[in-house]
Structure formats: structure tokens, C-alpha cells
Design an enzyme around this catalytic site. Structure first.
Site, PDB file in Angstrom:
ATOM      1  N   HIS A  82     -13.742  -6.887   3.829  1.00 16.67           N
ATOM      2  CA  HIS A  82     -13.426  -6.221   2.407  1.00 16.67           C
ATOM      3  C   HIS A  82     -12.285  -6.048   2.076  1.00 16.67           C
ATOM      4  CE1 HIS A  82     -14.132  -3.811  -1.208  1.00 16.67           C
ATOM      5  NE2 HIS A  82     -13.868  -2.772  -0.598  1.00 16.67           N
ATOM      6  N   ASP A 111      11.861 -22.811 -15.067  1.00 18.62           N
ATOM      7  CA  ASP A 111      10.887 -22.746 -13.956  1.00 18.62           C
ATOM      8  C   ASP A 111      11.359 -21.640 -12.943  1.00 18.62           C
ATOM      9  OD1 ASP A 111       8.940 -23.055 -12.002  1.00 18.62           O
ATOM     10  OD2 ASP A 111       8.963 -25.175 -12.497  1.00 18.62           O
ATOM     11  N   TRP A 146      -9.185  -3.476   8.522  1.00 16.56           N
ATOM     12  CA  TRP A 146      -8.016  -3.851   7.812  1.00 16.56           C
ATOM     13  C   TRP A 146      -6.753  -3.439   8.484  1.00 16.56           C
ATOM     14  CZ3 TRP A 146      -3.662  -2.859   4.931  1.00 16.56           C
ATOM     15  CH2 TRP A 146      -3.581  -1.295   4.772  1.00 16.56           C
ATOM     16  N   SER A 182       3.275 -17.092   3.517  1.00 12.98           N
ATOM     17  CA  SER A 182       3.010 -17.145   1.963  1.00 12.98           C
ATOM     18  C   SER A 182       3.900 -16.017   1.298  1.00 12.98           C
ATOM     19  CB  SER A 182       1.795 -17.568   1.586  1.00 12.98           C
ATOM     20  OG  SER A 182       1.308 -17.213   0.217  1.00 12.98           O
ATOM     21  N   SER A 183       3.635 -14.943   1.339  1.00 12.68           N
ATOM     22  CA  SER A 183       4.124 -13.950   0.714  1.00 12.68           C
ATOM     23  C   SER A 183       5.749 -13.812   0.650  1.00 12.68           C
ATOM     24  CB  SER A 183       3.548 -12.319   1.152  1.00 12.68           C
ATOM     25  OG  SER A 183       2.128 -12.439   1.272  1.00 12.68           O
ATOM     26  N   HIS A 275       2.654   1.060   4.584  1.00 17.25           N
ATOM     27  CA  HIS A 275       3.031   1.920   3.683  1.00 17.25           C
ATOM     28  C   HIS A 275       3.869   1.199   2.434  1.00 17.25           C
ATOM     29  CE1 HIS A 275       2.525   5.518   0.715  1.00 17.25           C
ATOM     30  NE2 HIS A 275       3.751   4.801   0.613  1.00 17.25           N
ATOM     31  N   GLU A 277       3.480  -1.696   1.852  1.00 21.07           N
ATOM     32  CA  GLU A 277       2.449  -2.591   1.430  1.00 21.07           C
ATOM     33  C   GLU A 277       1.641  -1.868   0.244  1.00 21.07           C
ATOM     34  OE1 GLU A 277       1.688  -5.606   1.672  1.00 21.07           O
ATOM     35  OE2 GLU A 277      -0.563  -5.873   0.804  1.00 21.07           O
ATOM     36  N   TYR A 279       2.945  -0.112  -2.076  1.00 19.12           N
ATOM     37  CA  TYR A 279       3.551  -0.063  -3.182  1.00 19.12           C
ATOM     38  C   TYR A 279       3.801  -1.660  -3.469  1.00 19.12           C
ATOM     39  CZ  TYR A 279       4.133   4.845  -2.643  1.00 19.12           C
ATOM     40  OH  TYR A 279       4.011   5.986  -2.605  1.00 19.12           O
ATOM     41  N   SER A 290       3.674  -1.062 -17.909  1.00 23.05           N
ATOM     42  CA  SER A 290       5.062  -0.614 -18.607  1.00 23.05           C
ATOM     43  C   SER A 290       5.262  -1.735 -19.874  1.00 23.05           C
ATOM     44  CB  SER A 290       6.271  -0.702 -17.769  1.00 23.05           C
ATOM     45  OG  SER A 290       5.793   0.394 -16.524  1.00 23.05           O
ATOM     46  N   HIS A 324       2.642   9.445   7.794  1.00 25.26           N
ATOM     47  CA  HIS A 324       1.646  10.246   6.937  1.00 25.26           C
ATOM     48  C   HIS A 324       0.152   9.551   7.114  1.00 25.26           C
ATOM     49  CE1 HIS A 324       2.383   8.049   2.918  1.00 25.26           C
ATOM     50  NE2 HIS A 324       1.475   7.326   3.660  1.00 25.26           N
ATOM     51  N   HIS A 325       0.337   8.164   7.913  1.00 28.27           N
ATOM     52  CA  HIS A 325      -0.938   7.780   8.443  1.00 28.27           C
ATOM     53  C   HIS A 325      -1.373   8.047   9.649  1.00 28.27           C
ATOM     54  CE1 HIS A 325      -1.494   5.169   4.683  1.00 28.27           C
ATOM     55  NE2 HIS A 325      -0.238   5.341   4.622  1.00 28.27           N
ATOM     56  N   THR A 350       7.057   8.958  -8.637  1.00 32.57           N
ATOM     57  CA  THR A 350       5.779   8.471  -9.328  1.00 32.57           C
ATOM     58  C   THR A 350       5.198   9.248 -10.507  1.00 32.57           C
ATOM     59  OG1 THR A 350       5.307   8.098  -6.931  1.00 32.57           O
ATOM     60  CG2 THR A 350       3.384   7.724  -8.555  1.00 32.57           C
ATOM     61  N   LYS A 353       7.146   8.434 -13.506  1.00 31.34           N
ATOM     62  CA  LYS A 353       6.517   7.007 -14.478  1.00 31.34           C
ATOM     63  C   LYS A 353       5.574   7.608 -15.234  1.00 31.34           C
ATOM     64  CE  LYS A 353       6.828   3.199 -12.659  1.00 31.34           C
ATOM     65  NZ  LYS A 353       8.137   2.687 -12.989  1.00 31.34           N
ATOM     66  N   ARG A 472     -15.697   7.966   7.691  1.00 34.64           N
ATOM     67  CA  ARG A 472     -15.662   6.315   7.022  1.00 34.64           C
ATOM     68  C   ARG A 472     -15.815   5.653   8.203  1.00 34.64           C
ATOM     69  NH1 ARG A 472      -8.866   5.453   6.186  1.00 34.64           N
ATOM     70  NH2 ARG A 472      -9.746   3.266   6.026  1.00 34.64           N
TER      71      ARG A 472
HETATM   72  C1  HEM Z   1       1.578   9.747  -4.852  1.00 35.48           C
HETATM   73  C2  HEM Z   1       1.658   8.803  -3.817  1.00 35.48           C
HETATM   74  C3  HEM Z   1       0.723   8.749  -2.742  1.00 35.48           C
HETATM   75  C4  HEM Z   1       0.649   9.442  -1.604  1.00 35.48           C
HETATM   76  C5  HEM Z   1       1.409  11.036  -1.626  1.00 35.48           C
HETATM   77  C6  HEM Z   1      -0.135   9.215  -0.649  1.00 35.48           C
HETATM   78  C7  HEM Z   1      -0.555   9.371   0.511  1.00 35.48           C
HETATM   79  C8  HEM Z   1      -1.632   8.869   1.564  1.00 35.48           C
HETATM   80  C9  HEM Z   1      -1.726   9.662   2.860  1.00 35.48           C
HETATM   81  C10 HEM Z   1      -0.856  10.975   3.391  1.00 35.48           C
HETATM   82  C11 HEM Z   1      -2.777   8.625   3.111  1.00 35.48           C
HETATM   83  C12 HEM Z   1      -3.333   8.967   4.716  1.00 35.48           C
HETATM   84  C13 HEM Z   1      -4.346   9.820   4.587  1.00 35.48           C
HETATM   85  C14 HEM Z   1      -5.254   9.516   6.142  1.00 35.48           C
HETATM   86  O1  HEM Z   1      -5.511   8.218   6.515  1.00 35.48           O
HETATM   87  O2  HEM Z   1      -5.684  10.565   6.511  1.00 35.48           O
HETATM   88  C15 HEM Z   1      -2.814   7.568   2.311  1.00 35.48           C
HETATM   89  C16 HEM Z   1      -3.784   6.653   2.553  1.00 35.48           C
HETATM   90  C17 HEM Z   1      -4.034   5.601   1.891  1.00 35.48           C
HETATM   91  N1  HEM Z   1      -3.257   5.220   0.661  1.00 35.48           N
HETATM   92 FE1  HEM Z   1      -2.192   6.744  -0.223  1.00 35.48          FE
HETATM   93  N2  HEM Z   1      -0.647   7.861  -1.101  1.00 35.48           N
HETATM   94  C18 HEM Z   1      -0.104   7.534  -2.390  1.00 35.48           C
HETATM   95  C19 HEM Z   1      -0.278   6.401  -3.058  1.00 35.48           C
HETATM   96  C20 HEM Z   1      -1.067   5.370  -2.565  1.00 35.48           C
HETATM   97  C21 HEM Z   1      -0.944   4.322  -3.459  1.00 35.48           C
HETATM   98  C22 HEM Z   1      -0.156   3.973  -4.756  1.00 35.48           C
HETATM   99  C23 HEM Z   1      -1.872   3.286  -2.907  1.00 35.48           C
HETATM  100  C24 HEM Z   1      -2.147   1.743  -3.057  1.00 35.48           C
HETATM  101  C25 HEM Z   1      -1.816   1.272  -4.296  1.00 35.48           C
HETATM  102  C26 HEM Z   1      -2.171   3.990  -1.613  1.00 35.48           C
HETATM  103  C27 HEM Z   1      -3.070   3.714  -0.727  1.00 35.48           C
HETATM  104  C28 HEM Z   1      -3.590   3.918   0.379  1.00 35.48           C
HETATM  105  C29 HEM Z   1      -4.359   3.541   1.395  1.00 35.48           C
HETATM  106  C30 HEM Z   1      -4.983   1.885   1.218  1.00 35.48           C
HETATM  107  C31 HEM Z   1      -4.691   4.378   2.279  1.00 35.48           C
HETATM  108  C32 HEM Z   1      -5.599   4.286   3.554  1.00 35.48           C
HETATM  109  C33 HEM Z   1      -5.001   3.440   4.395  1.00 35.48           C
HETATM  110  C34 HEM Z   1      -6.287   3.237   5.594  1.00 35.48           C
HETATM  111  O3  HEM Z   1      -6.285   4.382   6.484  1.00 35.48           O
HETATM  112  O4  HEM Z   1      -6.951   2.276   5.820  1.00 35.48           O
HETATM  113  N3  HEM Z   1      -1.633   5.184  -1.639  1.00 35.48           N
HETATM  114  N4  HEM Z   1      -2.253   7.946   1.196  1.00 35.48           N
HETATM  115 CU   LIG Z   2       1.087   5.508   2.919  1.00 38.68          CU
END
Ligand code: HEM
Ligand SMILES: [Cu+2]
Lengths: 668, 240
Positions: A82, A111, A146, A182-183, A275, A277, A279, A290, A324-325, A350, A353, A472
Site C-alpha cells: 500500500h 514539447d 515502505w 525513471s524519476s 524527507h 521525498e 516534499y 496555487s 526527525h524520523h 509552509t 504558503k 502501527r
Molecule cells: C510542517 C511540515 C511537516 C513536519 C514538521 C513533519 C514532521 C514529521 C515528523 C517529525 C515525522 C516523524 C514521526 C515519527 O515517525 O515518529 C513525520 C513523519 C512522516 N511525515 Fe511529516 N512532517 C511535515 C510535513 C509532511 C508532508 C508535507 C508530508 C508528505 C506529503 C509528510 C509525510 C510524512 C510521512 C510519510 C511520515 C511517516 C514516515 C514513516 O515513518 O513511514 N510530512 N513527519
Molecule cells: Cu520528514
């Protein structure tokens, strides 16, 4: 005074069309950015539906405590597929569909810079998607998440037996590797296209903001993907060549032997990519809204320049927050504090915006069409995800949130409430341009509200579950945990979301057949793509337009005073071919006259379009074969006389044939 | 009133700039698409090598810390590799000459320099092949220890880059022998040159980090003395 070319009646001159333009073969060999965009869009949407079905299976499993609909391993496969499907096979290529279709039109080009490279990107994407999907048929779908944390991805043996011997992870690692090719290829193409193929007068700071978000997303892809490429190479070395990059110790039957490998190396390399990614997933969405919000607020985008700087700042800071991850991996207080601060910092651009979108709507004559509803939906729902993001930017709080449903809630608010909302908005907005038909507004509005309600019922309660400690990645939970109630609500919400997609598909089918003709400019929009017929002719622009304003079409329709923020830009010079010429020197000729003159001269070959080519497909096929050969080489799968290492070799040869055929054939 | 000029856009035929139409349309930045593409690709490749080098640096002294030989200081033959590094640097020089001669439409010289560059590339690769087999005979393989794994991966992937470069140069040479290369195709050779120089520069970094900077001693006291290690820096001199 008008600034862009009027759409020309197509009868004046036709480009020399040398290849057949219909039929399967024409789609397999197309290098037209519009067709490639459609291919990307349709394929990615299919994956979006598949990923959605995978999610719904998980939700049925979790609807009640101690359910045993699917086994734990199946559950692992489902959440891994997923996540991987949604990120790499649905959202990224859907964004790519818009890059392909819209960007050349918005900058006034015929093009992209490298049409065949563009086709190559698409076919390689198909190859990667197939590799991942075929894992289901081999009954070995990836099952490690993933994010692929080591050493879960390794082939291990221990006192209790062996682990990870099967090819589940190989499908994932090699499939992602191919998708990375590809990307990166597609992004290189877009960087060059945007930097180098702008029509005269389209200065960088006059480009539609969607082009900016495409440019910066592409730069992110070019600079972030190599990190995961290396991470995956090292992983594949571990799995195929017996290295121990991510394995700290091995079991020789009696003893544990230290190898010196480090599982955290994976996490660093993965999140250095990961990370940026996120964005890569959200910036195109920001670009789409926008475009939409100004059009339906009847006002130019508020603070255009600041929006551009904000995208750039987000992208730049995005490379400095990956830890932060990893707050709970024990890196220590100093890294945690530094990365906590940088993460909070990123919330500033952010937030800027969000305020600018609100500022654009402020005092505007807002028309709540379906695209606008989805765009405003993003502004509200993404903000919730942004706020929960800033919450776990703090390490102590993250220690509570980490690995719970709170994080799931966070990233679905940003990914669904952000990216998917915007992509749906984009489909509603550009559908008339692409198909020449209007979509059904009434169904569209129903679709929006069902999505909006379904989305919040599905994902908001996950915040509660997470704070109560529900982890999770678990296939089940105890009856006494008290989590049954919210889980049932969440699961029913997911069915509402599922239904919303049926409404959408019905709307698309109906509009394709019975939609009213869209005309060139159904939304009274501001950017160049609306100046040409819908659907656009192969060559897009009969004459390359000259642009003197950020909102060229509004400028043409309403003049400079068309609204606040429409300052006269007459003083800005036009740059053609890197040379700046003042506006006065631009030949001021009536396009009809000019075209007629050309027709008199018998000149109907003035538009050179690139030739169709099937070599990109051949090269993509080669990559596919070589990777499949590798996947089935260990454990070895002898299929009759077909020796699978030979398949890898055959794949490489096919790839080279594709590349060389491509280099030596004439492009136009 | 509307205006339009045929201020041409590359009608998507970027890949073939310079092949057919001499009147190839100008670009927004005044730079050729393909040259820009190569620069952007090299930026990407920088991150690729940065990640690999970071991995190597992480594991650089791991084997010594765990006492699992063979150790780098027993294996690395700096004078030998200095020579092959010199060969690769020399090939950058011949590459410049190839680009220059084509710019002056001296096809014969272009062929000679293209051949020379690929030859030097092949010499470098043979040196690497010799080194790899040498190490293997002394007991170092991908599986032996972390030094083996990270050394072979890093230098092997660099070698792959060199090999792709050689293939590219030979293709250009082949095209020119069949009369397909002239002054207006200078860009084709130029971007191959950009790639080639980049791969060279990366080698200078790898050579420094893998060969020249001293390793931590193994626990048994194996490995080189500090002074000796310092002396190694002299090997850098020819390249400054
Ligand atoms: C204000 C902006 C953002 C902040 C401060 C933020 C902060 C964080 C933090 C600290 C985590 C880690 C949480 C943990 O695993 O304990 C996290 C996880 C995640 N964030 Fe964000 N995030 C932001 C925006 C976004 C955006 C824009 C996306 C995607 C479009 C995103 C997608 C994710 C994903 C996919 C995870 C989980 C990754 C995983 O463990 O599988 N975040 N975020
Ligand atoms: Cu992140």
C-alpha cells in the site's frame, strides 16, 4: 495592448505529420508530451485504485479486535505494498502526468527538451510498477514496510531458523531502483525544459507557479534519489553478494559473529532521501492549488515572489531535517535538538504558503467550482497535517507518537488531505483542456463532499488511537485494548472514501461521453494553456507566444488594470535566446497576416515535431528483463531451458540496443 | 493587438541539436540542452558518490576495530595506484585535446585524441582489475570484512563509471571513423568530456580518502606507523 498570440484557425498551416497518430502502435511509440502525460495519468490512477483496495483490506482486518481475515504476513505485505504503491506508483506519477501535460503548455513550448527521454521515463516507470506488482503473482510481495528498515530486509539465519530468504524484498529493492531511474530521467528533462524552453518573455519570475513547483520538485528528485539508489545498491549487495552493510552480526550455526555492519546506515541513507521525498509528493500539489485558487478568486496569486521563495526554502531545508524520523534510535540529545529545530523551521515557509492562499482568496469573488473546493480542501486539511507534524518535531513528544497511529494520521492528512486532494483538483481543473469536455459539476461537488467527510472520518480518529498508544504495522489488537470503537469508525470511513472514488470514476466516464464542449478557456483562466484549443493540437502553439505578464491571458483579456496586483510590467524586458531585447524591438505583426504570408510562400513545414520512436520502450523492456532475471537468480528458479542469469544478460543487451538505436536514429 | 514571433523553440528536437538543422533554434539560457542536461546529471552523480563515500568513511576503520584482517594498510599499494591515478589524470588532458581539435575541425587529431583517451581509460581499468585480483589473492573479498565490502563497492562503482565513459568514447571514435563527426558535432564530444573530467575528479577524492589518508591501527599493532603515514601525503603532490 495584447501580449499573446491568438489561437490560430488550424486550417492555415498544418505541420508535416509523418507518423500515424492513432492506434496502439502510435501510443507505444509516442514522444508527445501530452500523450505521455495521459499515459502517466491513466497508469498512475490505476495504481491509486489498487493501493486503495489494499488499504481497504487492511481496514476490514482492523475493523474488529482480534480479527483473522488475513494472516500477519499477508498484513505485512498489504501495508508495505500500500505505502510503496501510493508513494511511488500513484502520487509521484500522477504529479508527473501534470508536469508532462501542463508545463510545456504553460511556458509556451511545443514539447519537452528531450521527448524520447520523456517516453523512456514513462516506460521505465511501467517496468518498475510491473516488477513490484508481479510480486503478488509470485506470492512474495514485499513485507518489510515502505521504509525498508534493515535488518528486516536482509537474508538472515539464526538459532530459530532462517528469515528473508525468499524474494519479497528483492522485488521491492529492484523495483524501486528501476522507478528511481525513471524519476531521475524525467526530472532531468523537466529541469532543462523549464530552464531552457520558455517562450520569449517568460522570465523565471513570470512563470506560472506550477512551473516553479515542477522545477523545484524536479531538482529535489535529481538530488535526493541518488541517496536511495546507493542505499538500495548496498542492500542488493547484502542480499546477492553476501556483504554485511546493514547486518551487525551473523550466525554461523553456533556463534554470533560481529560483522561491523550498521542497520542505522540504512535509516540515514533512506531518510536523507525520504524527507525530501515527502516534499516531492507535496510541492506539485502546492503548485496545482496555487494555479486554481487565483483563477476562482478572480485575483492574481497573493505574494507570488514570496510563494516562489517559500517553495525554494522548503526544498532547501528539506535536506536538513531527516533525523526527525530517527529521534527514537538513540542518536543522542545533540542531533535530536538540532534536527528538532530545523524541522520546526520548515513549518515557517509552509505556513507562509497557507497564508498566501488565504490572502489570495481574501476579498476575491470566490467561485466554488469542484476544482476550487478540492483546492480549498487542501488548504484546510493539509494544515491539520502540518500541525501534527510540528507536534512530533519535538523529540519528547515524538517518543510518544513514534510508531503509533498518530504518525499514520499525520502523514495521511498531508498525503491525502494534501497531495491527493490537489491531484483531484488538478484533474477537475485540466480535464476540459485535456479532453475538450467539461466535467459534471454537480457530480463533482457530491464527489468532493463525500471525499471530505470520508477522509476525516477515516483519518481523524487515528489521532486518538495513536495517543492511546495503538501501534502501527500490527495486524491485530486485543479485545480489551478499548480501541475497537474508533477502529470501527475508521474502517467505515474508509468505505465512504472507497465510494467517493466510484462517484469520481462515474463522473469521468459520463463526462467523456456526454460532457459539454469546453472551448479554449472554460474557467476564464490566466495562463497560456488556456489560449489554445482543447484538446491542444500536436504542436501546441501555432505561433510561439510572447509573454509580457505573469498572468498573460488575463492581461490580454482585461488589460493591466485587470485587478489589484496587476502592476504594469511594461518596463520589464523580454529575453529571447539569452539576449535581452527591449519590448519595442519585438516585431509587432499581426499573426494572421504573418501566417498568411507564410502560406503564400508555400511554407507549411515550419513546425518540426519530433519523430515517434520505439527505442525508449525497448530500453525500458531491457531494464525490466534484467531486473527480473536478477530477482529470480536467487533462490534460483530454473524454468525449463530458460536460465535466468541469461535473462539478466538478455535484458542488458536489450537495454543497450534501445539506447544505441535511440542515439543513432534521427530525432526530427 | 496580438503579436507573435517565430522566435523558435527547439521543437522538442533537443537531442539532436547540431545534427541536421544548422539553424537550430536558440534556448532560453543560450546554453545547449544537452550540455545543461549533463551538468544536471553530474549534480545528481555528485550525491551518488557522496553517499557511497560517506558509507566508505563510516566503515573505513571498522575491520581494524574488530580485528578482522586483511587490513587496508597491508593491502594498499600506493605507488602502484598513484601511477594509475596519474594515467587517469593524463586522460583528462587528452580529452581536452580531443574536444579542442574537433572545435578546430581537425578530425584526424580528434580521432587520435579520442583513441588515446579511451586507451588511457582502459589502462586505468586494467590497473583496477589487477589490484582487485591481487587483493582477492591476499584474502580480501566482498564478504571478508567491512573494508572489503566498502572498498570494492566504492572503487568498483567508480570503475563502472570509467567503463561507461570508455564505451562512450569508443562509440564517438567509431562514429568519427565512419565520417559522422564534424565541427558542428563538437557538443557531442564536449559533453562526453564533461562526464570524463567529472569521473576523474571523483577519483582524486576517492584516491585521497581510500589510499592516502592513514588508517587506524589494527588491535594487534599491524598497520603503518604514523610517520610513514604522514609521508604518504607526498603522493598527493603531483596532483596539486
Ligand atoms: C510542517 C511540515 C511537516 C513536519 C514538521 C513533519 C514532521 C514529521 C515528523 C517529525 C515525522 C516523524 C514521526 C515519527 O515517525 O515518529 C513525520 C513523519 C512522516 N511525515 Fe511529516 N512532517 C511535515 C510535513 C509532511 C508532508 C508535507 C508530508 C508528505 C506529503 C509528510 C509525510 C510524512 C510521512 C510519510 C511520515 C511517516 C514516515 C514513516 O515513518 O513511514 N510530512 N513527519
Ligand atoms: Cu520528514
Amino acid at each position: 495592448m495584447a501580449t499573446i498570440a491568438q489561437p490560430q484557425p488550424q486550417t492555415i498551416a498544418r505541420p508535416a505529420v509523418t507518423t500515424r497518430s492513432t492506434g496502439l502502435w502510435s501510443w507505444l511509440t509516442t514522444v508527445d508530451h501530452k500523450r505521455i502525460g495521459i499515459l502517466y495519468g491513466v497508469t498512475a490512477f490505476l495504481y491509486l485504485l489498487i493501493g486503495g483496495l489494499e488499504a481497504m483490506v487492511m481496514r476490514v482486518q482492523l475493523a474488529a479486535p482480534e480479527n483473522d481475515l488475513i494472516s500477519q504476513n499477508r498484513y505485512n505485505e498489504f501495508f508495505t505494498m500500500h505505502g510503496t504503491t501510493m508513494i511511488f506508483l500513484a502520487i509521484m506519477p500522477l504529479s508527473s502526468a501534470f508536469f508532462n501535460y501542463v508545463v510545456p503548455l504553460q511556458i509556451g513550448a511545443r514539447d519537452v527538451a528531450f521527448p524520447r527521454l520523456n517516453a523512456f521515463s514513462y516506460w521505465v516507470f511501467v517496468a518498475g510498477g510491473l516488477i513490484l506488482s508481479l510480486s503478488w503473482l509470485a506470492n512474495a510481495a514485499p513485507n518489510q514496510g515502505w521504509y525498508g528498515y534493515a535488518p528486516l530486509t536482509e537474508r538472515l539465519s539464526g538459532a530459530a531458523g532462517t528469515y528473508g530468504i525468499e524474494r519479497n524484498v528483492d522485488f521491492w529493492a529492484l523495483g524501486l531502483q528501476v522507478l528511481g531511474v525513471s524519476s531521475v530521467a524525467a526530472s532531468l528533462n523537466f529541469v532543462i525544459t523549464i530552464l531552457n524552453m520558455r517562450a520569449p518573455g517568460v522570465t523565471l519570475m513570470r512563470m506560472p507557479i506550477f512551473c516553479w513547483s515542477t522545477l523545484i520538485t524536479s531538482i529535489l528528485i535529481v538530488l535526493a534519489f541518488p541517496a536511495i539508489t546507493v542505499a538500495l545498491i548496498l542492500l542488493s549487495m547484502d542480499r546477492f553478494a553476501g556483504t554485511h552493510f546493514y547486518i551487525p552480526s551473523i550466525w554461523d550455526g553456533t556463534n554470533l559473529i560481529l560483522t561491523g555492519g550498521d542497520p542505522l546506515l540504512w535509516q540515514h541513507l533512506f531518510w536523507v532521501f525520504g524527507h525530501p521525498e515527502v516534499y516531492i509528493l507535496i510541492l506539485p500539489a502546492f503548485g496545482i492549488v496555487s494555479e486554481i485558487i487565483p483563477v476562482f478568486s478572480r485575483k492574481p496569486l497573493f505574494g507570488y515572489a514570496v510563494m516562489v521563495y517559500a517553495i525554494a526554502a522548503i526544498a532547501f531545508l528539506g535536506f536538513g531535517v531527516w533525523v526527525h524520523h530517527m529521534f527514537v534510535t538513540g542518536l543522542g540529545p545533540t542531533p535530536n535538538a538540532v534536527f528538532s529545530a530545523s524541522t520546526m523551521l520548515i513549518a515557517i515557509p509552509t505556513g507562509v504558503k497557507i497564508f498566501n492562499w488565504v490572502g489570495t482568496m481574501w476579498g476575491g469573488q470566490i467561485k466554488f467550482t469542484t476544482p476550487m473546493l478540492f483546492a480549498v480542501g487542501l488548504v484546510s486539511q493539509f494544515t491539520i497535517g502540518g500541525i501534527s507534524g510540528v507536534m512530533h518535531a519535538s523529540p519528547p513528544i515524538d517518543t510518544h507518537h513514534n510508531d503509533t497511529y498518530f504518525v499514520i494520521a499525520h502523514f495521511h492528512y498531508v498525503l491525502f488531505g494534501g497531495s491527493i486532494f490537489a491531484l483531484l483538483a488538478g484533474i477537475y481543473y485540466w480535464f476540459p483542456k485535456i479532453t475538450g469536455k467539461l466535467m459534471d459539476e454537480r457530480l463533482g461537488k457530491i464527489h468532493f463532499w463525500v471525499t471530505f467527510v470520508g477522509f476525516n472520518v477515516t483519518f481523524f480518529p487515528m489521532h486518538f488511537l495513536g495517543l492511546e498508544g495503538m501501534p502501527r504495522r500490527y495486524a491485530s489488537y486485543a479485545a480489551g485494548s478499548g480501541w475497537g470503537f474508533w477502529n470501527l469508525i475508521v474502517s467505515s470511513g474508509s468505505f465512504v472514501l472507497g465510494a467517493s472514488f466510484l462517484i469520481f470514476l462515474y463522473n469521468v466516464a459520463k463526462s467523456l461521453q456526454h460532457g459539454k464542449p469546453a472551448g479554449n478557456d472554460p474557467w476564464d483562466a490566466a495562463t497560456l494553456e488556456w489560449s489554445i484549443p482543447s484538446p491542444p493540437p500536436v504542436y501546441n502553439f501555432r505561433e510561439i507566444p510572447i509573454v509580457r505578464h505573469r498572468d498573460p491571458l488575463w492581461e490580454e483579456k482585461y488589460g493591466h488594470a485587470g485587478g489589484e496586483g496587476h502592476q504594469a510590467e511594461e518596463s520589464l524586458d523580454i529575453s529571447i535566446a539569452g539576449k535581452t531585447i527591449s519590448v519595442g524591438e519585438v516585431p509587432d505583426e499581426d499573426p494572421t497576416e504573418q501566417a498568411e504570408r507564410r502560406l503564400d510562400a508555400g511554407d507549411t513545414h515550419d513546425i518540426h515535431m519530433p519523430n515517434a520512436s520505439f527505442y525508449p520502450l525497448v530500453a525500458g523492456l531491457g531494464l525490466f528483463l534484467s531486473m527480473m532475471g536478477l530477482i529470480f537468480s536467487y533462490p534460483r528458479l530454473p524454468i525449463g531451458a530458460l536460465d535466468l542469469p541469461m535473462l539478466t544478460l538478455a535484458g542488458l543487451v536489450t537495454f543497450l540496443v534501445g539506447i544505441y538505436g535511440w542515439s543513432f536514429e534521427p530525432a526530427s | 493587438m496580438a503579436q507573435a514571433v517565430q522566435a523558435g523553440q527547439a521543437s522538442g528536437a533537443g537531442h539532436d541539436a547540431g545534427h541536421g538543422h544548422a539553424d537550430h533554434p536558440p534556448t532560453s539560457l543560450g546554453l545547449d540542452h544537452r550540455k545543461l542536461l549533463m551538468w544536471a546529471f553530474l549534480a545528481s552523480d555528485c550525491v551518488f558518490f557522496a553517499s557511497l563515500i560517506a558509507t566508505f568513511m563510516l566503515y573505513r576503520n571498522r575491520s581494524q576495530q574488530l580485528g578482522e584482517g586483511p587490513f587496508p594498510s597491508e593491502l594498499l599499494d600506493i605507488p602502484f595506484t598513484s601511477v594509475s591515478a596519474g594515467v587517469l589524470l593524463l586522460s583528462s588532458f587528452t580529452m581536452v585535446l580531443a574536444v579542442g581539435s574537433l572545435g578546430r575541425n581537425n578530425i584526424r587529431a580528434t580521432r587520435i585524441w579520442l583513441a588515446a583517451t579511451s586507451f588511457l581509460g582502459v589502462v586505468f581499468l586494467s590497473g583496477q582489475y589487477f589490484e582487485f585480483t591481487e587483493f582477492y589473492h591476499e584474502g580480501l573479498s566482498l564478504q571478508t570484512n567491512m573494508f572489503g565490502a566498502s572498498f570494492f563497492t566504492l572503487t568498483g562503482l567508480h570503475g563502472t563509471h570509467v567503463a561507461i565513459g570508455v564505451l562512450w568514447l569508443l562509440t564517438l571514435l567509431f562514429v568519427s571513423l565512419r565520417g559522422g563527426l564534424s565541427e558542428k558535432d563538437a557538443i557531442n564530444v564536449e559533453i562526453a568530456g564533461l562526464y570524463w573530467h567529472f569521473v576523474d575528479i571523483v577519483w582524486i577524492i576517492i584516491f585521497t580518502l581510500v589510499y592516502l589518508i592513514p588508517y587506524q591501527d589494527a588491535p594487534s599493532g599491524e598497520g603503518e606507523q604514523e610517520t610513514e603515514a604522514f609521508v604518504r601525503l607526498w603522493h598527493l603532490l603531483p596532483f596539486v
